[in-house]
Design a protein around this motif. Structure first.
Motif, PDB file in Angstrom:
ATOM      1  N   ARG A 177      40.494  49.026  51.158  1.00 25.60           N
ATOM      2  CA  ARG A 177      40.846  49.214  52.563  1.00 25.60           C
ATOM      3  C   ARG A 177      40.876  47.891  53.330  1.00 25.60           C
ATOM      4  NH1 ARG A 177      37.013  52.504  53.887  1.00 25.60           N
ATOM      5  NH2 ARG A 177      35.659  50.933  54.851  1.00 25.60           N
ATOM      6  N   GLU A 178      39.921  47.011  53.074  1.00 21.28           N
ATOM      7  CA  GLU A 178      39.774  45.809  53.886  1.00 21.28           C
ATOM      8  C   GLU A 178      40.264  44.530  53.214  1.00 21.28           C
ATOM      9  OE1 GLU A 178      35.775  45.489  55.283  1.00 21.28           O
ATOM     10  OE2 GLU A 178      35.653  47.584  55.946  1.00 21.28           O
ATOM     11  N   HIS A 179      40.389  44.534  51.875  1.00 22.19           N
ATOM     12  CA  HIS A 179      40.768  43.304  51.168  1.00 22.19           C
ATOM     13  C   HIS A 179      41.890  43.542  50.145  1.00 22.19           C
ATOM     14  CE1 HIS A 179      37.080  41.593  52.869  1.00 22.19           C
ATOM     15  NE2 HIS A 179      36.458  42.693  52.459  1.00 22.19           N
ATOM     16  N   PRO A 180      42.940  44.287  50.485  1.00 22.77           N
ATOM     17  CA  PRO A 180      43.980  44.578  49.489  1.00 22.77           C
ATOM     18  C   PRO A 180      44.750  43.346  49.039  1.00 22.77           C
ATOM     19  CG  PRO A 180      44.668  45.305  51.671  1.00 22.77           C
ATOM     20  CD  PRO A 180      43.227  44.930  51.785  1.00 22.77           C
ATOM     21  N   ARG A 181      45.012  42.411  49.970  1.00 23.95           N
ATOM     22  CA  ARG A 181      45.771  41.221  49.590  1.00 23.95           C
ATOM     23  C   ARG A 181      44.957  40.333  48.642  1.00 23.95           C
ATOM     24  NH1 ARG A 181      48.718  38.255  54.473  1.00 23.95           N
ATOM     25  NH2 ARG A 181      49.578  37.177  52.645  1.00 23.95           N
ATOM     26  N   ALA A 182      43.657  40.233  48.891  1.00 24.89           N
ATOM     27  CA  ALA A 182      42.812  39.446  47.990  1.00 24.89           C
ATOM     28  C   ALA A 182      42.781  40.060  46.599  1.00 24.89           C
ATOM     29  CB  ALA A 182      41.394  39.345  48.558  1.00 24.89           C
ATOM     30  N   ALA A 183      42.720  41.405  46.535  1.00 21.90           N
ATOM     31  CA  ALA A 183      42.712  42.078  45.235  1.00 21.90           C
ATOM     32  C   ALA A 183      44.017  41.837  44.487  1.00 21.90           C
ATOM     33  CB  ALA A 183      42.471  43.575  45.429  1.00 21.90           C
ATOM     34  N   LEU A 184      45.157  41.927  45.180  1.00 21.37           N
ATOM     35  CA  LEU A 184      46.446  41.658  44.543  1.00 21.37           C
ATOM     36  C   LEU A 184      46.554  40.198  44.107  1.00 21.37           C
ATOM     37  CD1 LEU A 184      48.897  43.694  46.807  1.00 21.37           C
ATOM     38  CD2 LEU A 184      48.260  44.193  44.439  1.00 21.37           C
ATOM     39  N   MET A 223      46.550  35.852  39.862  1.00 23.75           N
ATOM     40  CA  MET A 223      45.841  34.699  39.300  1.00 23.75           C
ATOM     41  C   MET A 223      45.618  34.841  37.799  1.00 23.75           C
ATOM     42  SD  MET A 223      42.745  34.093  42.003  1.00 23.75           S
ATOM     43  CE  MET A 223      42.992  33.667  43.719  1.00 23.75           C
ATOM     44  N   VAL A 224      45.316  36.067  37.375  1.00 27.76           N
ATOM     45  CA  VAL A 224      44.831  36.309  36.015  1.00 27.76           C
ATOM     46  C   VAL A 224      45.960  36.612  35.032  1.00 27.76           C
ATOM     47  CG1 VAL A 224      43.354  37.854  34.638  1.00 27.76           C
ATOM     48  CG2 VAL A 224      42.598  37.086  36.880  1.00 27.76           C
ATOM     49  N   ILE A 240      36.085  41.589  42.508  1.00 26.27           N
ATOM     50  CA  ILE A 240      36.516  40.823  41.342  1.00 26.27           C
ATOM     51  C   ILE A 240      36.888  41.757  40.186  1.00 26.27           C
ATOM     52  CG2 ILE A 240      35.804  39.176  39.566  1.00 26.27           C
ATOM     53  CD1 ILE A 240      33.911  37.936  41.646  1.00 26.27           C
ATOM     54  N   SER A 241      36.025  42.735  39.911  1.00 29.82           N
ATOM     55  CA  SER A 241      36.099  43.479  38.654  1.00 29.82           C
ATOM     56  C   SER A 241      37.337  44.352  38.530  1.00 29.82           C
ATOM     57  CB  SER A 241      34.848  44.353  38.493  1.00 29.82           C
ATOM     58  OG  SER A 241      33.686  43.573  38.409  1.00 29.82           O
ATOM     59  N   LEU A 242      37.678  45.113  39.577  1.00 33.00           N
ATOM     60  CA  LEU A 242      38.799  46.039  39.435  1.00 33.00           C
ATOM     61  C   LEU A 242      40.130  45.317  39.251  1.00 33.00           C
ATOM     62  CD1 LEU A 242      39.926  48.878  39.333  1.00 33.00           C
ATOM     63  CD2 LEU A 242      40.091  48.822  41.848  1.00 33.00           C
ATOM     64  N   PRO A 243      40.536  44.402  40.147  1.00 35.32           N
ATOM     65  CA  PRO A 243      41.830  43.743  39.914  1.00 35.32           C
ATOM     66  C   PRO A 243      41.840  42.884  38.660  1.00 35.32           C
ATOM     67  CG  PRO A 243      40.696  42.773  41.794  1.00 35.32           C
ATOM     68  CD  PRO A 243      39.939  44.004  41.426  1.00 35.32           C
ATOM     69  N   TYR A 244      40.718  42.243  38.353  1.00 34.61           N
ATOM     70  CA  TYR A 244      40.652  41.476  37.103  1.00 34.61           C
ATOM     71  C   TYR A 244      40.830  42.399  35.906  1.00 34.61           C
ATOM     72  CZ  TYR A 244      38.834  38.502  33.371  1.00 34.61           C
ATOM     73  OH  TYR A 244      38.695  37.802  32.205  1.00 34.61           O
ATOM     74  N   GLY A 245      40.145  43.552  35.936  1.00 31.96           N
ATOM     75  CA  GLY A 245      40.274  44.497  34.836  1.00 31.96           C
ATOM     76  C   GLY A 245      41.683  45.017  34.672  1.00 31.96           C
ATOM     77  N   ILE A 246      42.373  45.274  35.789  1.00 33.11           N
ATOM     78  CA  ILE A 246      43.765  45.733  35.718  1.00 33.11           C
ATOM     79  C   ILE A 246      44.644  44.663  35.083  1.00 33.11           C
ATOM     80  CG2 ILE A 246      45.794  46.295  37.113  1.00 33.11           C
ATOM     81  CD1 ILE A 246      43.876  47.690  39.075  1.00 33.11           C
ATOM     82  N   ALA A 247      44.486  43.423  35.522  1.00 33.07           N
ATOM     83  CA  ALA A 247      45.305  42.338  34.988  1.00 33.07           C
ATOM     84  C   ALA A 247      45.051  42.126  33.500  1.00 33.07           C
ATOM     85  CB  ALA A 247      45.024  41.047  35.762  1.00 33.07           C
ATOM     86  N   CYS A 252      53.798  32.971  33.460  1.00 32.27           N
ATOM     87  CA  CYS A 252      53.305  31.670  33.930  1.00 32.27           C
ATOM     88  C   CYS A 252      53.925  31.306  35.270  1.00 32.27           C
ATOM     89  CB  CYS A 252      53.615  30.590  32.896  1.00 32.27           C
ATOM     90  SG  CYS A 252      52.681  30.731  31.355  1.00 32.27           S
ATOM     91  N   LEU A 253      55.210  31.575  35.438  1.00 33.53           N
ATOM     92  CA  LEU A 253      55.883  31.248  36.694  1.00 33.53           C
ATOM     93  C   LEU A 253      55.395  32.133  37.834  1.00 33.53           C
ATOM     94  CD1 LEU A 253      59.500  30.633  35.352  1.00 33.53           C
ATOM     95  CD2 LEU A 253      57.773  28.933  35.984  1.00 33.53           C
ATOM     96  N   VAL A 254      55.133  33.408  37.550  1.00 28.35           N
ATOM     97  CA  VAL A 254      54.587  34.297  38.577  1.00 28.35           C
ATOM     98  C   VAL A 254      53.222  33.794  39.041  1.00 28.35           C
ATOM     99  CG1 VAL A 254      53.664  36.609  38.995  1.00 28.35           C
ATOM    100  CG2 VAL A 254      55.878  36.341  37.864  1.00 28.35           C
ATOM    101  N   SER A 255      52.347  33.455  38.093  1.00 27.02           N
ATOM    102  CA  SER A 255      51.035  32.936  38.471  1.00 27.02           C
ATOM    103  C   SER A 255      51.161  31.632  39.246  1.00 27.02           C
ATOM    104  CB  SER A 255      50.163  32.740  37.229  1.00 27.02           C
ATOM    105  OG  SER A 255      49.738  33.980  36.696  1.00 27.02           O
ATOM    106  N   ALA A 256      52.133  30.799  38.898  1.00 26.88           N
ATOM    107  CA  ALA A 256      52.336  29.545  39.620  1.00 26.88           C
ATOM    108  C   ALA A 256      52.665  29.806  41.087  1.00 26.88           C
ATOM    109  CB  ALA A 256      53.453  28.728  38.967  1.00 26.88           C
ATOM    110  N   VAL A 257      53.485  30.814  41.356  1.00 24.03           N
ATOM    111  CA  VAL A 257      53.817  31.169  42.739  1.00 24.03           C
ATOM    112  C   VAL A 257      52.560  31.614  43.489  1.00 24.03           C
ATOM    113  CG1 VAL A 257      55.095  32.792  44.197  1.00 24.03           C
ATOM    114  CG2 VAL A 257      56.209  31.742  42.219  1.00 24.03           C
ATOM    115  N   VAL A 258      51.718  32.427  42.835  1.00 28.18           N
ATOM    116  CA  VAL A 258      50.474  32.878  43.463  1.00 28.18           C
ATOM    117  C   VAL A 258      49.578  31.681  43.795  1.00 28.18           C
ATOM    118  CG1 VAL A 258      48.351  34.215  43.115  1.00 28.18           C
ATOM    119  CG2 VAL A 258      50.558  35.138  42.357  1.00 28.18           C
ATOM    120  N   PHE A 259      49.440  30.763  42.873  1.00 28.17           N
ATOM    121  CA  PHE A 259      48.591  29.599  43.107  1.00 28.17           C
ATOM    122  C   PHE A 259      49.154  28.719  44.227  1.00 28.17           C
ATOM    123  CE2 PHE A 259      47.629  29.978  38.312  1.00 28.17           C
ATOM    124  CZ  PHE A 259      46.607  30.877  38.562  1.00 28.17           C
TER     125      PHE A 259
END
Length: 439
Positions: free
Chosen positions: A242-249, A254-255, A375-382, A414-421
């Motif tokens: 609810r409060e941190h959806p962009r951080a989770a995405l 990142m991963v 950390i755990s849920l979005p990392y686990g999904i990735a 790799c290119l997608v992660s580069a855009v995120v970074f």
């Protein structure tokens, strides 16, 4: 360290004996857990025939990697369950539960009857045990990352957090060393008959060591203060969404590339190049092991550089370097161990730049009350989607003689992660004005 918006990370300005004890317990316990997790992939070529119907070896190995992928897909569930548990009951409680689940599942696999004894129940029970390991691994990353980073002094969060990935690499390396030793000293018939069971049994016994170490250290000061002040989230996962959806995405982005590349270069590559080029499995395993050692050794250096120069430069170097080098380094692999080693070593350097910042940069996205769930849920999904499917896609495209499809997918990740970074804010102390409080 001054708290800002609840995102406190650490409170003590220097490395103390408490920091060192916490770092040791968190690192060694995590090492044991990832030893147990990694044994499966290294021994797939030998135990696949025990659990799956008789047929061609390629099909049996592919079936083994499919179960490997299923374990990955349980990691988001583990992240949701154990991550929320850790935010409510403490980082130490979550890590203790996680290692108990992992070691128990390893023991179960070690003693499971094969397909010849119990038929279809053999692969079913193997899959269930791997699912338990997936749940454990899904919660482990968030809890151990938060534990290490919250125990870090200011300005050294990436360095301290890098030991999360050091322990992952070291645990995988120990499993690789065990596999290489057994591959070199035991006949293939013995490896297929009972050798792989010994490997899983060793993992179960090592789990007792990790459990003891984790029970011997207190929880982090940040969690304890958050609990004592009544600021724990009653529903951490709901609050994250609810409060941190962009951080989770952002964590997923990142991963994505990193987890796929780690699984490819250090875990599944020996089996794949053995099938593709005929390189001896023991030689390919040794090359991957040496590359993994380089990756592990470089991570604290990467963490130190991240604390000094910022998260984004290191992460961008990883993503762009990997995108450029992936296909050319694969093309250099021939029929010798040295050709495998060169390819793995080049990519190990890029991956170390990623792993050294990972725990810190993810912890810095979320406040303490929901940090492990965040950390755990979005990392686990990735990890489930990209890490779990990488060995399966590589094996399937190799068999279908369209391996270029796999190569294209990896470069795109790799290119997608580069855009995120590139687009993410700098979260290190260096990235804020001197007057701004640390997160």
């Amino acid at each position: 360290m001054v708290e800002s918006k609840g995102n406190a990370i650490s409170t003590t300005p220097a490395v103390t004996s408490r920091h060192r004890r916490a770092l040791f317990a968190g690192t060694v316990g995590n090492l044991v857990e990832w030893f147990d997790w990694s044994v499966y992939a290294f021994f797939v070529p030998y135990f696949a025939a025990a659990f799956f119907p008789a047929g061609d070896r390629f099909a049996q190995v592919l079936s083994g990697f499919l179960v490997f992928a299923i374990g990955f897909f349980m990691r988001p569930l583990g992240g949701a369950l154990l991550g929320s548990y850790s935010d409510r009951h403490g980082r130490r409680a979550g890590m203790t539960l996680g290692i108990g689940l992992m070691a128990g599942a390893s023991l179960a696999i070690a003693v499971l009857p094969g397909y010849g004894q119990i038929g279809i129940l053999a692969p079913v029970l193997l899959t269930l045990a791997r699912c338990v390991q997936g749940i454990s691994a899904g919660g482990e990353f968030g809890a151990s990352s938060a534990f290490l980073v919250e125990n870090a002094p200011p300005g050294r969060r990436a360095w301290a957090g890098s030991f999360q990935q050091v322990s992952v690499g070291a645990g995988t390396l120990l499993a690789s060393i065990l596999a290489a030793f057994m591959f070199a000293t035991l006949p293939e018939a013995d490896l297929a008959a009972w050798g792989w069971r010994v490997a899983f049994g060793v993992g179960a016994v090592m789990g007792l060591l990790g459990l003891w170490l984790r029970l011997a250290v207190p929880d982090t000061e940040i969690f304890t203060r958050t609990r004592d002040e009544g600021r724990l989230a009653s529903r951490p996962l709901t609050q994250v969404l609810r409060e941190h959806p962009r951080a989770a995405l952002r964590v997923v982005g990142m991963v994505a590339a990193g987890t796929a590349l780690v699984q490819f270069w250090f875990v599944s590559l020996p089996s794949l190049v053995n099938l593709k080029t005929g390189v001896e499995l023991a030689d390919a395993q040794l090359a991957a092991m040496l590359g993994l050692a380089l990756f592990t050794i470089l991570q604290p250096v990467s963490g130190w550089l991240s604390d000094r120069f910022g998260r984004r430069p290191l992460l961008l170097a990883f993503a762009l370097g990997s995108a450029v080098s992936f296909v050319p380094t694969l093309a250099t692999i021939g029929t010798t161990m040295s050709s495998v080693l060169v390819a793995v070593a080049v990519n190990a350097i890029f991956l170390a730049a990623y792993a050294g910042s990972l725990a810190a940069v993810m912890a810095e996205q979320f406040p303490a009350a929901v940090r492990t769930a965040g950390i755990s849920l979005p990392y686990g999904i990735a990890v489930a989607v990209f890490g779990g499917l990488a060995p399966v896609l590589a094996t399937a495209t190799l068999r279908a003689e369209v391996f270029w499809v796999f190569e294209a997918v990896m470069v795109a990740l790799c290119l997608v992660s580069a855009v995120v970074f590139w687009r993410m804010p700098e979260t290190s102390d260096r990235g804020r004005p001197a007057s701004a409080p640390s997160p």
